[in-house]
Design a protein around this motif. Structure first.
Motif, PDB file in Angstrom:
ATOM      1  N   TYR A  22     -11.742   9.144   1.611  1.00 12.13           N
ATOM      2  CA  TYR A  22     -10.831   8.451   2.511  1.00 12.13           C
ATOM      3  C   TYR A  22      -9.911   9.479   3.161  1.00 12.13           C
ATOM      4  N   SER A  23      -9.734   9.366   4.468  1.00 12.85           N
ATOM      5  CA  SER A  23      -8.780  10.224   5.159  1.00 12.85           C
ATOM      6  C   SER A  23      -8.054   9.409   6.218  1.00 12.85           C
ATOM      7  N   ASP A  24      -6.866   9.883   6.547  1.00 14.34           N
ATOM      8  CA  ASP A  24      -6.080   9.279   7.617  1.00 14.34           C
ATOM      9  C   ASP A  24      -5.388  10.407   8.365  1.00 14.34           C
ATOM     10  N   SER A  25      -4.349  10.108   9.105  1.00 12.19           N
ATOM     11  CA  SER A  25      -3.673  11.132   9.904  1.00 12.19           C
ATOM     12  C   SER A  25      -3.032  12.222   9.049  1.00 12.19           C
ATOM     13  N   GLU A  26      -2.799  11.929   7.755  1.00 12.80           N
ATOM     14  CA  GLU A  26      -2.201  12.924   6.866  1.00 12.80           C
ATOM     15  C   GLU A  26      -3.247  13.808   6.199  1.00 12.80           C
ATOM     16  N   GLY A  27      -4.509  13.419   6.233  1.00 16.14           N
ATOM     17  CA  GLY A  27      -5.568  14.219   5.626  1.00 16.14           C
ATOM     18  C   GLY A  27      -6.372  13.410   4.631  1.00 16.14           C
ATOM     19  N   ARG A  28      -7.093  14.122   3.762  1.00 14.31           N
ATOM     20  CA  ARG A  28      -7.892  13.477   2.720  1.00 14.31           C
ATOM     21  C   ARG A  28      -7.034  13.239   1.483  1.00 14.31           C
ATOM     22  N   TRP A  29      -7.249  12.106   0.871  1.00 13.69           N
ATOM     23  CA  TRP A  29      -6.433  11.686  -0.261  1.00 13.69           C
ATOM     24  C   TRP A  29      -7.198  11.829  -1.579  1.00 13.69           C
ATOM     25  N   VAL A  30      -6.497  12.328  -2.592  1.00 16.66           N
ATOM     26  CA  VAL A  30      -7.053  12.322  -3.937  1.00 16.66           C
ATOM     27  C   VAL A  30      -6.526  11.089  -4.653  1.00 16.66           C
ATOM     28  N   ARG A  65      -0.541   4.871   3.064  1.00 16.97           N
ATOM     29  CA  ARG A  65       0.258   3.753   3.564  1.00 16.97           C
ATOM     30  C   ARG A  65      -0.231   3.249   4.912  1.00 16.97           C
ATOM     31  N   GLU A  66      -1.206   3.910   5.489  1.00 18.77           N
ATOM     32  CA  GLU A  66      -1.679   3.527   6.818  1.00 18.77           C
ATOM     33  C   GLU A  66      -3.192   3.643   6.871  1.00 18.77           C
ATOM     34  N   GLY A  67      -3.744   3.141   7.939  1.00 16.95           N
ATOM     35  CA  GLY A  67      -5.192   3.248   8.125  1.00 16.95           C
ATOM     36  C   GLY A  67      -5.928   2.056   7.527  1.00 16.95           C
ATOM     37  N   ARG A  68      -7.196   2.252   7.284  1.00 16.06           N
ATOM     38  CA  ARG A  68      -8.061   1.167   6.813  1.00 16.06           C
ATOM     39  C   ARG A  68      -8.128   1.175   5.289  1.00 16.06           C
ATOM     40  N   MET A  69      -6.999   0.921   4.667  1.00 15.13           N
ATOM     41  CA  MET A  69      -6.883   0.998   3.215  1.00 15.13           C
ATOM     42  C   MET A  69      -7.708  -0.054   2.488  1.00 15.13           C
ATOM     43  N   LEU A 105      12.629  18.187 -11.606  1.00 13.63           N
ATOM     44  CA  LEU A 105      11.380  17.620 -11.112  1.00 13.63           C
ATOM     45  C   LEU A 105      11.769  16.583 -10.066  1.00 13.63           C
ATOM     46  N   SER A 106      11.323  16.813  -8.834  1.00 12.44           N
ATOM     47  CA  SER A 106      11.759  15.987  -7.712  1.00 12.44           C
ATOM     48  C   SER A 106      10.569  15.408  -6.968  1.00 12.44           C
ATOM     49  N   VAL A 107      10.852  14.345  -6.214  1.00  7.19           N
ATOM     50  CA  VAL A 107       9.821  13.668  -5.432  1.00  7.19           C
ATOM     51  C   VAL A 107      10.445  13.246  -4.104  1.00  7.19           C
ATOM     52  N   SER A 108       9.614  13.160  -3.072  1.00 10.28           N
ATOM     53  CA  SER A 108      10.120  12.655  -1.794  1.00 10.28           C
ATOM     54  C   SER A 108       9.494  11.296  -1.512  1.00 10.28           C
ATOM     55  N   VAL A 109      10.289  10.425  -0.929  1.00 14.97           N
ATOM     56  CA  VAL A 109       9.805   9.105  -0.526  1.00 14.97           C
ATOM     57  C   VAL A 109      10.323   8.802   0.881  1.00 14.97           C
ATOM     58  N   ASP A 110       9.692   7.872   1.527  1.00 12.13           N
ATOM     59  CA  ASP A 110      10.117   7.470   2.866  1.00 12.13           C
ATOM     60  C   ASP A 110      11.321   6.525   2.781  1.00 12.13           C
ATOM     61  N   ALA A 111      12.133   6.543   3.815  1.00 13.64           N
ATOM     62  CA  ALA A 111      13.355   5.738   3.839  1.00 13.64           C
ATOM     63  C   ALA A 111      13.075   4.253   3.676  1.00 13.64           C
ATOM     64  N   ASP A 112      12.020   3.745   4.300  1.00 12.95           N
ATOM     65  CA  ASP A 112      11.755   2.305   4.201  1.00 12.95           C
ATOM     66  C   ASP A 112      11.441   1.894   2.766  1.00 12.95           C
ATOM     67  N   ILE A 113      10.815   2.771   1.998  1.00 10.96           N
ATOM     68  CA  ILE A 113      10.530   2.456   0.593  1.00 10.96           C
ATOM     69  C   ILE A 113      11.817   2.520  -0.224  1.00 10.96           C
ATOM     70  N   SER A 122       1.654   1.792  -1.080  1.00  4.26           N
ATOM     71  CA  SER A 122       1.888   3.146  -1.581  1.00  4.26           C
ATOM     72  C   SER A 122       1.806   3.232  -3.098  1.00  4.26           C
ATOM     73  N   GLY A 123       2.041   2.114  -3.771  1.00  2.00           N
ATOM     74  CA  GLY A 123       2.094   2.124  -5.229  1.00  2.00           C
ATOM     75  C   GLY A 123       3.458   2.510  -5.774  1.00  2.00           C
ATOM     76  N   ILE A 124       4.409   2.750  -4.892  1.00  6.25           N
ATOM     77  CA  ILE A 124       5.731   3.195  -5.338  1.00  6.25           C
ATOM     78  C   ILE A 124       6.605   2.011  -5.727  1.00  6.25           C
ATOM     79  N   VAL A 125       7.176   2.111  -6.910  1.00  4.92           N
ATOM     80  CA  VAL A 125       8.220   1.207  -7.388  1.00  4.92           C
ATOM     81  C   VAL A 125       9.385   2.125  -7.759  1.00  4.92           C
ATOM     82  N   MET A 126      10.432   2.096  -6.972  1.00  9.64           N
ATOM     83  CA  MET A 126      11.531   3.043  -7.134  1.00  9.64           C
ATOM     84  C   MET A 126      12.125   3.035  -8.542  1.00  9.64           C
TER      85      MET A 126
END
Length: 176
Positions: A22-30, A65-69, A105-113, A122-126
Motif C-alpha cells: 500500500y502506498s499513498d502520497s507519503e510513500g509505502r507503509w509498513v 489516513r488518506e487514500g484507498r484505505m 521518547l517522543s512522537v508527532s501527531v497531527d493537530a486534528d487528532i 490512523s489508529g491513534i488514541v491520544m
C-alpha cells in the motif's frame, strides 16, 4: 511510512489485494501489527540510544489516513489498529527502559487528532499514546495553537508545538 523497509522486505508492508504494498502520497507503509516491524523499530531505537541521543522522535507513527484505505488487507489480524499501535509503543518504551535509556521518547501527531483525542483510520488514541511517550509534537497553525495547547492539557505528557515562527509558549520546534 518506510519506503526502504517496505521495498526490501515486502512481507512487512501494509498490502492491498494481490499482496501489493500500500502506498499513498507519503510513500509505502509498513504494518505496525507485524512483529518484524516492531523488532526493526525497537532495534533502531536501541541503536540510536547507544549513540547517546537524548531524544528519539517517531514521526508517522500511525496507520495511513488518506487514500484507498478500505483496500488494505486486514483479514489476518487479531487486534485493532489502535491495539497494534499501543503494543508497538509499549514494545519500544519497554526496550528503551530496560536498556536504561534516560532520554525522551517522543512522537508527532497531527493537530486534528490532538484536538479530537483519537482517529479511527490512523489508529491513534491520544490517551493511550501519551502513556508511552514523554513528549508529543504537534504541527499547528497560529490559529490552532491555543486550542491544541488546551487539548493537550488532558494528558500527562509534555506538548511541543511545531510552528513556522517563534511563539510565547515554552518549548517549540520551528519548521520552515
Amino acid at each position: 511510512t518506510d519506503d526502504l523497509l517496505a521495498e526490501r522486505c515486502p512481507s512487512v508492508a501494509l498490502t492491498i489485494p494481490g499482496n501489493v504494498p500500500y502506498s499513498d502520497s507519503e510513500g509505502r507503509w509498513v504494518d505496525p501489527y507485524n512483529s518484524v516491524v516492531s523488532e526493526y523499530l525497537t532495534g533502531l531505537c536501541l541503536e540510536l540510544e547507544s549513540y547517546g541521543f537524548d531524544e528519539l522522535l517517531l514521526d508517522d507513527f500511525h496507520y495511513p489516513r488518506e487514500g484507498r484505505m478500505s483496500r488494505i488487507k486486514t483479514d489476518e489480524r487479531t487486534m485493532t489498529q489502535q491495539e497494534a499501535l499501543a503494543l508497538l509503543a509499549d514494545d519500544i518504551h519497554t526496550a528503551l527502559e530496560q536498556a536504561g535509556y534516560k532520554g525522551k521518547l517522543s512522537v508527532s501527531v497531527d493537530a486534528d487528532i490532538a484536538l479530537a483525542g483519537s482517529e479511527a483510520n490512523s489508529g491513534i488514541v491520544m490517551s493511550e499514546l501519551t502513556e508511552k511517550f514523554d513528549r508529543v509534537y504537534v504541527k499547528v497553525t497560529a490559529d490552532q495553537l491555543e486550542s491544541v495547547t488546551e487539548a493537550m492539557k488532558a494528558y500527562d505528557v509534555e506538548f511541543v508545538p511545531i510552528v513556522t515562527e517563534a511563539t510565547d509558549s515554552g518549548s517549540y520546534l520551528i519548521e520552515k
